[in-house]
Write an enzyme that holds these catalytic residues in place. Structure first.
Site, PDB file in Angstrom:
ATOM      1  N   ASN A  40     -42.045 -44.309   4.098  1.00 34.75           N
ATOM      2  CA  ASN A  40     -41.219 -43.955   2.935  1.00 34.75           C
ATOM      3  C   ASN A  40     -40.261 -42.806   3.207  1.00 34.75           C
ATOM      4  OD1 ASN A  40     -40.733 -43.462  -0.142  1.00 34.75           O
ATOM      5  ND2 ASN A  40     -41.598 -41.531   0.602  1.00 34.75           N
TER       6      ASN A  40
ATOM      7  N   LYS B  62     -30.856 -48.089   7.063  1.00 34.38           N
ATOM      8  CA  LYS B  62     -31.592 -48.998   6.174  1.00 34.38           C
ATOM      9  C   LYS B  62     -31.384 -50.457   6.586  1.00 34.38           C
ATOM     10  CE  LYS B  62     -33.539 -45.821   3.656  1.00 34.38           C
ATOM     11  NZ  LYS B  62     -34.979 -45.557   3.765  1.00 34.38           N
TER      12      LYS B  62
ATOM     13  N   TYR C  95     -27.051 -43.301   6.870  1.00 36.54           N
ATOM     14  CA  TYR C  95     -28.123 -43.715   5.956  1.00 36.54           C
ATOM     15  C   TYR C  95     -28.108 -45.233   5.761  1.00 36.54           C
ATOM     16  CZ  TYR C  95     -30.901 -44.156   1.672  1.00 36.54           C
ATOM     17  OH  TYR C  95     -31.835 -44.536   0.738  1.00 36.54           O
TER      18      TYR C  95
HETATM   19  N1  LIG Z   1     -34.384 -42.502  -5.069  1.00 38.41           N
HETATM   20  C1  LIG Z   1     -33.631 -43.582  -4.925  1.00 38.41           C
HETATM   21  O1  LIG Z   1     -32.839 -43.946  -5.829  1.00 38.41           O
HETATM   22  C2  LIG Z   1     -33.744 -44.419  -3.674  1.00 38.41           C
HETATM   23  C3  LIG Z   1     -32.972 -45.588  -3.594  1.00 38.41           C
HETATM   24  C4  LIG Z   1     -33.057 -46.375  -2.455  1.00 38.41           C
HETATM   25  C5  LIG Z   1     -33.932 -46.018  -1.424  1.00 38.41           C
HETATM   26  N2  LIG Z   1     -34.672 -44.883  -1.522  1.00 38.41           N
HETATM   27  C6  LIG Z   1     -35.582 -44.556  -0.418  1.00 38.41           C
HETATM   28  O2  LIG Z   1     -36.841 -44.174  -0.924  1.00 38.41           O
HETATM   29  C7  LIG Z   1     -37.488 -43.289  -0.008  1.00 38.41           C
HETATM   30  C8  LIG Z   1     -37.964 -42.057  -0.742  1.00 38.41           C
HETATM   31  O3  LIG Z   1     -36.824 -41.397  -1.244  1.00 38.41           O
HETATM   32  P1  LIG Z   1     -36.859 -40.402  -2.510  1.00 38.41           P
HETATM   33  O4  LIG Z   1     -35.784 -40.840  -3.412  1.00 38.41           O
HETATM   34  O5  LIG Z   1     -38.228 -40.235  -3.020  1.00 38.41           O
HETATM   35  O6  LIG Z   1     -36.322 -39.077  -1.780  1.00 38.41           O
HETATM   36  P2  LIG Z   1     -36.811 -37.554  -1.789  1.00 38.41           P
HETATM   37  O7  LIG Z   1     -37.259 -37.149  -3.136  1.00 38.41           O
HETATM   38  O8  LIG Z   1     -35.728 -36.807  -1.147  1.00 38.41           O
HETATM   39  O9  LIG Z   1     -38.101 -37.603  -0.844  1.00 38.41           O
HETATM   40  C9  LIG Z   1     -37.975 -37.844   0.526  1.00 38.41           C
HETATM   41  C10 LIG Z   1     -39.312 -37.585   1.187  1.00 38.41           C
HETATM   42  O10 LIG Z   1     -39.140 -37.743   2.604  1.00 38.41           O
HETATM   43  C11 LIG Z   1     -39.695 -36.599   3.250  1.00 38.41           C
HETATM   44  N3  LIG Z   1     -39.041 -36.350   4.513  1.00 38.41           N
HETATM   45  C12 LIG Z   1     -37.725 -36.145   4.762  1.00 38.41           C
HETATM   46  N4  LIG Z   1     -37.527 -35.885   6.048  1.00 38.41           N
HETATM   47  C13 LIG Z   1     -38.744 -35.928   6.651  1.00 38.41           C
HETATM   48  C14 LIG Z   1     -39.188 -35.736   7.980  1.00 38.41           C
HETATM   49  N5  LIG Z   1     -38.342 -35.424   8.976  1.00 38.41           N
HETATM   50  N6  LIG Z   1     -40.502 -35.857   8.241  1.00 38.41           N
HETATM   51  C15 LIG Z   1     -41.376 -36.138   7.251  1.00 38.41           C
HETATM   52  N7  LIG Z   1     -41.016 -36.342   5.984  1.00 38.41           N
HETATM   53  C16 LIG Z   1     -39.710 -36.218   5.683  1.00 38.41           C
HETATM   54  C17 LIG Z   1     -39.490 -35.472   2.247  1.00 38.41           C
HETATM   55  O11 LIG Z   1     -40.423 -34.430   2.454  1.00 38.41           O
HETATM   56  P3  LIG Z   1     -40.123 -33.046   3.205  1.00 38.41           P
HETATM   57  O12 LIG Z   1     -38.760 -32.590   2.814  1.00 38.41           O
HETATM   58  O13 LIG Z   1     -41.230 -32.175   2.711  1.00 38.41           O
HETATM   59  O14 LIG Z   1     -40.241 -33.354   4.664  1.00 38.41           O
HETATM   60  C18 LIG Z   1     -39.819 -36.172   0.940  1.00 38.41           C
HETATM   61  O15 LIG Z   1     -41.210 -36.191   0.735  1.00 38.41           O
HETATM   62  C19 LIG Z   1     -36.458 -43.003   1.091  1.00 38.41           C
HETATM   63  O16 LIG Z   1     -36.714 -43.819   2.213  1.00 38.41           O
HETATM   64  C20 LIG Z   1     -35.147 -43.395   0.446  1.00 38.41           C
HETATM   65  O17 LIG Z   1     -34.176 -43.759   1.398  1.00 38.41           O
HETATM   66  C21 LIG Z   1     -34.597 -44.065  -2.620  1.00 38.41           C
END
Ligand SMILES: NC(=O)c1ccc[n+]([C@@H]2O[C@H](COP(=O)([O-])OP(=O)(O)OC[C@H]3O[C@@H](n4cnc5c(N)ncnc54)[C@H](OP(=O)(O)O)[C@@H]3O)[C@@H](O)[C@H]2O)c1
Length: 255
Positions: free
Chosen positions: A106, A175, A171
Site C-alpha cells: 500500500n 502505478k 507516480y
Molecule cells: N488517497 C487517494 O485518493 C488514492 C487514490 C489512488 C491511489 N492511492 C494509493 O493508495 C495508497 C495509500 O495512499 P494514501 O492516500 O493513504 O496516502 P498517505 O496518506 O500519504 O499514506 C501513504 C503511506 O505510505 C507510507 N510511505 C510512504 N513512503 C514510504 C516509504 N518509503 N517506506 C514505507 N512507507 C512509506 C506513509 O508512511 P510514512 O510517511 O510514515 O513512511 C503512509 O503510511 C498509495 O499507494 C496511493 O498511491 C490513493
C-alpha cells in the site's frame, strides 16, 4: 530518516467467526491514510497485522488503537525503498507470528504534479524507489515467508495507472508498473496458490489526495474506512479463486 530500532508486539483477545481469523497480514504504509484504516479493519476481522512505514510514532498510535479494540498487531519502522530494512521487517514478522498469509503493498508517495518534460531526475528516482522498487522489495522478500497453502497479495494501484493522465509524472508510471507487476506475478504464482490482485482506491480523503488536490474539500470524498470491503474480500478465503484481476474499490462487486 534514522530507524529507531523500536518494534512492539501487542496481543489481546479477539472474537470469532471473522473473515481473517488467524491470518497473518503484512501492510506497508500503515502509519496513516488507507494503510492505517486497512490495518485496523484487518485486525477487527481477526488478522494479526504487521505494519510498517517510516513514521514510528504514527505506527505506535495505530498499534495502540488496534490493541484497544482487542486486535493483534506488530510494527517496525521501515523505509520500503531500502531492501535491507524490508528484509529485517519481514523476518521479524515471520519469526514473531509464523508464515505470512496476506501482503498488502500500500505504501506510496506522490511526487510533483508537473509534466514529464519538466520532471526532475531526482524526483523521478525518489518516486520510483518507493512506489516501484519498494513494491518489488516487499514482494520478493515476503514470498519465502508465505504459508505453504498459499495466500493473497494485494497491490494498491490508481486510476492513473490504468488510463494515463497528464501531470502525474513518475507516480502514474509507477502505478502502470504496479498493474503490470501484478499481472505477471499472478501468473507466476498461480501454481503456488498465491493470488495477486490490484486495487485502485479511487478518490479517498488522505494526505496524499490533499497533496494532489490542495483546493479540494475532503469532506466531499470517501473516507479510508469506507473503501475497504474489497481488501477484506481479496484477503479472505472467499476470493480463493480470484487472481490476476484489477479492482476499483469504490465500485466493488465480488467476482
Ligand atoms: N488517497 C487517494 O485518493 C488514492 C487514490 C489512488 C491511489 N492511492 C494509493 O493508495 C495508497 C495509500 O495512499 P494514501 O492516500 O493513504 O496516502 P498517505 O496518506 O500519504 O499514506 C501513504 C503511506 O505510505 C507510507 N510511505 C510512504 N513512503 C514510504 C516509504 N518509503 N517506506 C514505507 N512507507 C512509506 C506513509 O508512511 P510514512 O510517511 O510514515 O513512511 C503512509 O503510511 C498509495 O499507494 C496511493 O498511491 C490513493
Amino acid at each position: 530518516m534514522q530507524r529507531s530500532g523500536e518494534s512492539s508486539i501487542f496481543l489481546s483477545q479477539t472474537g470469532n467467526s471473522l473473515k481473517l481469523t488467524n491470518k497473518v497480514a503484512v501492510i506497508s504504509g500503515a502509519s496513516r491514510g488507507i494503510g492505517k484504516a486497512l490495518s485496523k479493519r484487518f485486525a477487527s476481522e481477526g488478522a494479526v497485522v504487521c505494519m510498517c512505514a517510516r513514521h514510528v510514532d504514527q505506527l505506535r498510535t495505530a498499534s495502540l488503537e488496534i490493541m484497544s479494540s482487542g486486535g493483534k498487531s506488530f510494527f517496525e519502522q521501515t523505509d520500503i525503498s531500502d531492501e535491507g530494512q524490508v528484509r529485517d521487517f519481514l523476518a521479524l514478522c515471520s519469526s514473531n507470528f509464523g508464515p505470512i498469509d496476506i501482503l498488502v503493498n500500500n505504501a506510496g508517495i506522490l511526487g510533483p504534479r508537473v509534466p514529464l518534460s519538466g520532471y526532475l531526475s531526482q524526483e523521478w528516482t525518489k518516486v520510483l524507489s518507493v512506489n516501484l522498487n519498494g513494491l518489488f522489495y516487499m514482494t520478493r522478500n515476503a514470498l519465502p515467508f508465505f504459508a505453504p497453502a498459499g495466500g493473497s497479495i494485494i497491490n494498491v494501484s490508481s486510476s492513473v495507472g490504468k488510463i494515463a493522465q497528464p501531470n502525474w509524472g513518475a507516480y502514474g508510471v509507477s502505478k502502470f508498473a504496479a498493474e503490470g507487476f501484478s499481472q505477471a506475478l499472478s501468473i507466476e504464482l498461480r501454481s503456488k496458490g498465491i493470488r495477486v490482485n490490484s486495487v485502485s482506491p479511487g478518490a479517498v480523503a488522505t494526505e496524499m489526495r490533499h497533496q494532489a488536490y490542495p483546493q479540494e474539500d475532503q469532506r466531499d470524498l470517501r473516507k479510508p474506512e469506507e473503501i475497504l470491503d474489497v481488501f477484506v474480500y481479496l484477503a479472505s478465503d472467499e476470493s480463493k479463486h480470484v487472481t490476476g484481476k484489477s479492482f476499483d474499490a469504490q465500485h466493488f462487486t465480488k467476482g
